[in-house]
Write a protein that holds these residues in place. Structure first.
Motif, PDB file in Angstrom:
ATOM      1  N   GLU A  13       0.875  -1.168   0.000  1.00 16.75           N
ATOM      2  CA  GLU A  13       0.000   0.000   0.000  1.00 16.75           C
ATOM      3  C   GLU A  13       0.913   1.219   0.000  1.00 16.75           C
ATOM      4  OE1 GLU A  13      -3.321   1.783   3.002  1.00 16.75           O
ATOM      5  OE2 GLU A  13      -1.484   0.992   3.889  1.00 16.75           O
TER       6      GLU A  13
ATOM      7  N   ILE B 231       1.060   5.412   0.475  1.00 20.08           N
ATOM      8  CA  ILE B 231       0.369   6.613   0.934  1.00 20.08           C
ATOM      9  C   ILE B 231       1.218   7.814   0.529  1.00 20.08           C
ATOM     10  CG2 ILE B 231      -0.451   7.929   2.923  1.00 20.08           C
ATOM     11  CD1 ILE B 231      -0.868   5.252   4.359  1.00 20.08           C
TER      12      ILE B 231
ATOM     13  N   GLU C 261      -1.830  -0.006  -4.963  1.00 19.80           N
ATOM     14  CA  GLU C 261      -2.882   0.564  -4.124  1.00 19.80           C
ATOM     15  C   GLU C 261      -2.314   1.862  -3.545  1.00 19.80           C
ATOM     16  OE1 GLU C 261      -4.954  -0.227   0.154  1.00 19.80           O
ATOM     17  OE2 GLU C 261      -4.416  -1.984  -1.014  1.00 19.80           O
TER      18      GLU C 261
ATOM     19  N   ARG D 274      -3.025   5.755  -1.978  1.00 27.16           N
ATOM     20  CA  ARG D 274      -3.927   6.752  -1.403  1.00 27.16           C
ATOM     21  C   ARG D 274      -3.174   8.064  -1.317  1.00 27.16           C
ATOM     22  NH1 ARG D 274      -5.601   5.260   4.072  1.00 27.16           N
ATOM     23  NH2 ARG D 274      -3.852   3.853   4.137  1.00 27.16           N
ATOM     24  N   GLN D 275      -3.855   9.137  -1.667  1.00 26.49           N
ATOM     25  CA  GLN D 275      -3.258  10.467  -1.529  1.00 26.49           C
ATOM     26  C   GLN D 275      -3.985  11.206  -0.427  1.00 26.49           C
ATOM     27  OE1 GLN D 275      -2.971  12.827  -5.089  1.00 26.49           O
ATOM     28  NE2 GLN D 275      -2.383  14.654  -3.979  1.00 26.49           N
TER      29      GLN D 275
ATOM     30  N   ASP E 212      -2.301   7.717   9.182  1.00 24.19           N
ATOM     31  CA  ASP E 212      -3.299   7.185   8.260  1.00 24.19           C
ATOM     32  C   ASP E 212      -3.124   5.687   8.033  1.00 24.19           C
ATOM     33  OD1 ASP E 212      -4.257   6.933   5.040  1.00 24.19           O
ATOM     34  OD2 ASP E 212      -5.573   8.015   6.421  1.00 24.19           O
TER      35      ASP E 212
END
Length: 80
Positions: free
Chosen positions: A34, A36, A57, A59-60, A79
């Protein structure tokens, strides 16, 4: 399989973010990864770069204004 989270603090990183994500995407580890992206400049928009890596995968996090790399990393850790 273990999960791995990579936190990338980003400030005006248009030139280096693609190279960083490319490096992560070619890793051959047998784990779920993941990513980030913790943005530190509201003027930066990394959406187009992130869309080039559909296999990751990613996320921003919402951008904060110039809080520094340390706080950007901490937001990413929080997060995760």
């Amino acid at each position: 399989m273990k999960n791995i989270t990579v936190v990338i603090p980003a400030f005006k990183a248009e030139k280096t973010l693609e190279k960083t994500l490319s490096s992560i995407s070619i890793q051959t580890i047998s784990a779920q990864v993941e990513v980030i992206v913790s943005c530190d400049n509201p003027e930066d928009d990394y959406s187009a770069i992130i869309k080039r890596f559909p296999s990751l995968e990613i996320r921003q996090l919402k951008c904060k204004k110039n809080t520094g790399a340390g706080l950007a990393r901490q937001r990413g850790l929080d997060d995760a």
